[in-house]
Design a protein around this motif. Structure first.
Motif, PDB file in Angstrom:
ATOM      1  N   VAL A  43       0.835  -1.202   0.000  1.00 38.65           N
ATOM      2  CA  VAL A  43       0.000   0.000   0.000  1.00 38.65           C
ATOM      3  C   VAL A  43       0.867   1.248   0.000  1.00 38.65           C
ATOM      4  O   VAL A  43       1.842   1.343   0.755  1.00 38.65           O
ATOM      5  N   VAL A  44       0.513   2.214  -0.838  1.00 34.67           N
ATOM      6  CA  VAL A  44       1.165   3.519  -0.836  1.00 34.67           C
ATOM      7  C   VAL A  44       0.130   4.570  -0.425  1.00 34.67           C
ATOM      8  O   VAL A  44      -0.994   4.573  -0.943  1.00 34.67           O
ATOM      9  N   VAL A  45       0.485   5.432   0.505  1.00 33.46           N
ATOM     10  CA  VAL A  45      -0.416   6.492   0.972  1.00 33.46           C
ATOM     11  C   VAL A  45       0.202   7.846   0.622  1.00 33.46           C
ATOM     12  O   VAL A  45       1.414   8.036   0.738  1.00 33.46           O
ATOM     13  N   LEU A  46      -0.642   8.778   0.193  1.00 34.01           N
ATOM     14  CA  LEU A  46      -0.118  10.036  -0.327  1.00 34.01           C
ATOM     15  C   LEU A  46      -0.438  11.251   0.527  1.00 34.01           C
ATOM     16  O   LEU A  46      -0.272  12.385   0.088  1.00 34.01           O
ATOM     17  N   ASP A  47      -0.915  11.046   1.752  1.00 30.17           N
ATOM     18  CA  ASP A  47      -1.171  12.175   2.646  1.00 30.17           C
ATOM     19  C   ASP A  47      -1.121  11.672   4.079  1.00 30.17           C
ATOM     20  O   ASP A  47      -1.164  10.454   4.345  1.00 30.17           O
ATOM     21  N   THR A  89       4.116   9.821   1.313  1.00 33.82           N
ATOM     22  CA  THR A  89       4.680  11.142   1.041  1.00 33.82           C
ATOM     23  C   THR A  89       5.024  11.843   2.345  1.00 33.82           C
ATOM     24  O   THR A  89       4.623  11.413   3.429  1.00 33.82           O
ATOM     25  N   HIS A  90       5.773  12.933   2.225  1.00 33.49           N
ATOM     26  CA  HIS A  90       6.063  13.768   3.380  1.00 33.49           C
ATOM     27  C   HIS A  90       5.441  15.144   3.168  1.00 33.49           C
ATOM     28  O   HIS A  90       5.165  15.551   2.039  1.00 33.49           O
ATOM     29  N   VAL A  91       5.210  15.866   4.261  1.00 36.61           N
ATOM     30  CA  VAL A  91       4.705  17.236   4.172  1.00 36.61           C
ATOM     31  C   VAL A  91       5.872  18.196   4.085  1.00 36.61           C
ATOM     32  O   VAL A  91       5.942  19.043   3.205  1.00 36.61           O
TER      33      VAL A  91
END
Length: 327
Positions: free
Chosen positions: A63-67, A85-87
């Motif tokens: 699984v890839v999460v983008l937020d 991702t990173h903020v």
């Protein structure tokens, strides 16, 4: 708690975003199974998303999460993503999340500009994000892996969590997380004197933002849902929040934010966010929360950027501590 870069640049939730509540029927996760081959690995379920029905594996493994909300959801549900991702590049993943649960998670770029080649290289079988963040990249993302998007982020976090749980095949874990959260809110309410006293305690949440006005959060924000679930009162000023999300203030009008208790965070440089100017002013020092010592500085990454049950658990602990230390 935003797709376009407001002065908050990377993480802010635009008020327009929260206007997209759309029933979030996308959160209605009526799942149906299909099994074209009869073989276990080929089995899928249908998940209703902001982009229509999406077929996802019954048990996604990569699984890839983008937020940050999706990252919180995955970890809450016992799923370690292969990528996220990173903020803020300097900060990496949110610091409130346990390091051991993030071990091995690949950084796939900035939240608003993910590295799609890095995502594809991880060979994911599911991608989680929101329409408000990555609608423009949806076609590319879905060509990499089934992509489940909620409409927006922030305020509808509980509904979004159910979508994430459905997509991940973790409904039982989601039920436990919700039950634990509900029990935790009740304990906090009791600790601060019960429902009646909680309701009489008016609380405001302020965010100092580099390059922008001071943000006072309204009732249609992530953090406001936690305050409501504990039963805390909100000052009338919160009703002026645009789309229910936030009401912007200048340092010259900071006294409008007065309340029994104020929680404040900072995003960016304190001087550029007007924090230094504001908290040193006479108006600030005259506010009753300031005079009574009931202004509490909190971690922006946790209180504003977190968005999920793992973040909520930590925030509830802090609410309990701060609201009972002098009561």
């Amino acid at each position: 708690m935003n797709p376009t870069r407001t002065p908050l640049r990377r993480r802010s939730l635009t008020t327009g975003a929260l206007a997209l509540t759309g029933a979030l029927a996308l959160a209605a996760c009526g799942a149906s199974e299909s099994d074209g081959s009869g073989a276990g690995p080929g089995r899928t379920r249908t998940v209703q998303t902001a982009m229509g029905d999406v077929q996802v594996p019954l048990k996604p493994r990569r699984v890839v999460v983008l937020d940050t909300a999706e990252l919180d959801s995955a970890l809450t549900l016992g799923v370690r993503p292969v990528g996220a991702t990173h903020v803020e590049a300097a900060a990496g993943f949110p610091g409130y999340l346990p390091e051991d649960r993030l071990a091995g998670v690949k950084d796939v770029g900035e939240m608003l500009n993910p590295d799609l080649e890095a995502v594809a290289a991880l060979d994911p079988d599911l991608i989680l994000t929101s329409k408000i963040r990555h609608a423009a990249q949806y076609d590319q993302l879905k060509n990499i892996a089934p992509t489940v998007m909620t409409e927006t982020t922030g305020y509808p976090w509980k509904q979004n969590f159910q979508v994430h749980a459905e997509a991940l095949g973790r409904q039982a874990e989601a039920k436990r997380a919700v039950a634990e959260y509900t029990a935790h809110t009740k304990k906090v309410t009791a600790a601060i004197g019960g429902p009646a006293k909680a309701a009489r305690t008016e609380v405001n949440v302020l965010r100092f933002i580099e390059g922008a006005d001071i943000r006072l959060y309204g009732d249609r924000s992530y953090i406001a849902t936690l305050l409501k679930d504990v039963g805390l009162g909100r000052p009338p000023i919160t009703a002026k929040a645009k789309d229910g999300f936030s009401y912007d203030l200048s340092p010259e009008k900071i006294d409008l934010a007065d309340a029994d208790v104020i929680f404040r965070s900072t995003y960016g440089d304190p001087k550029k966010s007007k924090e230094t100017q504001t908290v040193g002013s006479g108006l600030w020092k005259k506010m009753r929360a300031v005079r009574s010592g009931d202004v509490h500085t909190v971690d922006d990454e946790l209180w504003i950027q977190g968005i999920g049950y793992t973040a909520a658990d930590r925030i509830l602990d802090e609410l309990r501590a701060d609201l009972t230390e002098k009561r």
